[in-house]
Design a protein around this motif. Sequence first.
Motif, PDB file in Angstrom:
ATOM      1  N   GLU A 116      -8.844   7.737   4.231  1.00 61.61           N
ATOM      2  CA  GLU A 116      -7.896   8.187   3.207  1.00 61.61           C
ATOM      3  C   GLU A 116      -7.905   9.696   2.976  1.00 61.61           C
ATOM      4  O   GLU A 116      -6.874  10.279   2.728  1.00 61.61           O
ATOM      5  N   LEU A 173      -9.540   8.468  -4.644  1.00 58.34           N
ATOM      6  CA  LEU A 173      -9.133   7.080  -4.847  1.00 58.34           C
ATOM      7  C   LEU A 173      -9.728   6.560  -6.143  1.00 58.34           C
ATOM      8  O   LEU A 173     -10.875   6.851  -6.467  1.00 58.34           O
ATOM      9  N   SER A 174      -8.951   5.773  -6.854  1.00 63.42           N
ATOM     10  CA  SER A 174      -9.470   5.134  -8.063  1.00 63.42           C
ATOM     11  C   SER A 174     -10.269   3.894  -7.659  1.00 63.42           C
ATOM     12  O   SER A 174     -10.117   3.363  -6.555  1.00 63.42           O
ATOM     13  N   LYS A 179      -9.780   1.001  -8.763  1.00 57.52           N
ATOM     14  CA  LYS A 179      -8.793  -0.076  -8.561  1.00 57.52           C
ATOM     15  C   LYS A 179      -8.231  -0.043  -7.147  1.00 57.52           C
ATOM     16  O   LYS A 179      -8.040  -1.088  -6.522  1.00 57.52           O
ATOM     17  N   GLU A 180      -7.937   1.156  -6.634  1.00 63.49           N
ATOM     18  CA  GLU A 180      -7.418   1.285  -5.267  1.00 63.49           C
ATOM     19  C   GLU A 180      -8.475   0.841  -4.252  1.00 63.49           C
ATOM     20  O   GLU A 180      -8.153   0.170  -3.272  1.00 63.49           O
ATOM     21  N   VAL A 181      -9.725   1.223  -4.502  1.00 60.76           N
ATOM     22  CA  VAL A 181     -10.813   0.823  -3.608  1.00 60.76           C
ATOM     23  C   VAL A 181     -10.963  -0.694  -3.624  1.00 60.76           C
ATOM     24  O   VAL A 181     -11.070  -1.329  -2.572  1.00 60.76           O
ATOM     25  N   ALA A 198      -8.701  -3.010  -4.351  1.00 55.72           N
ATOM     26  CA  ALA A 198      -7.564  -3.640  -3.668  1.00 55.72           C
ATOM     27  C   ALA A 198      -7.724  -3.573  -2.150  1.00 55.72           C
ATOM     28  O   ALA A 198      -7.466  -4.552  -1.448  1.00 55.72           O
ATOM     29  N   SER A 199      -8.184  -2.441  -1.650  1.00 57.85           N
ATOM     30  CA  SER A 199      -8.389  -2.298  -0.211  1.00 57.85           C
ATOM     31  C   SER A 199      -9.537  -3.180   0.276  1.00 57.85           C
ATOM     32  O   SER A 199      -9.430  -3.837   1.319  1.00 57.85           O
ATOM     33  N   ARG A 239     -11.745   9.139 -10.286  1.00 54.58           N
ATOM     34  CA  ARG A 239     -11.336   8.990  -8.893  1.00 54.58           C
ATOM     35  C   ARG A 239     -12.404   9.614  -8.008  1.00 54.58           C
ATOM     36  O   ARG A 239     -13.063  10.571  -8.401  1.00 54.58           O
ATOM     37  N   CYS A 242      -0.025  12.211  -4.168  1.00 59.50           N
ATOM     38  CA  CYS A 242      -0.717  11.495  -3.081  1.00 59.50           C
ATOM     39  C   CYS A 242      -2.235  11.601  -3.169  1.00 59.50           C
ATOM     40  O   CYS A 242      -2.937  10.872  -2.473  1.00 59.50           O
TER      41      CYS A 242
END
Length: 141
Positions: free
Chosen positions: A31, A35-36, A38-40, A42-43, A79, A98
Amino acid sequence: MNVKQALDKLKKEGFKFTGKREQLLRLFAEEKRYLSAKEVLASMQKLYPNVSFDTVYRNLSLFEEMDILEMTELEGEKRFRFSCSTTKHHHHLICLDCGKTRQIETCPMEWLEERMESDFEVTGHKFEIYGHCYDCQMLSV
């Protein structure tokens, strides 16, 4: 910092190697942005559907403590991104759209220290500039 360096650091400090930890580190390598949690999560759930938010956040916190990841706060949310590989003092420009970052070599503390009261001892600082990178500006046109 890269995945191999991070895994070596974990091993050296006596932490167990797990596929989840390696995948989490690979995510940050791919990436190259903040990254938050939450993003981590989800991935990570794409490969590990049962991974919990607590597991992700605990590892993010561990990696930050070990200087594998650095943390900032954007829009009231923590983040994370890989720590910079340079040991030279620097700061960042951060795109609010982004999350990409770019290093800047200028430090405003040099200017501030010349104007600061002499009875104040600075023990650390963090300087970040937020805005929109060129690519994100072009997307909004």
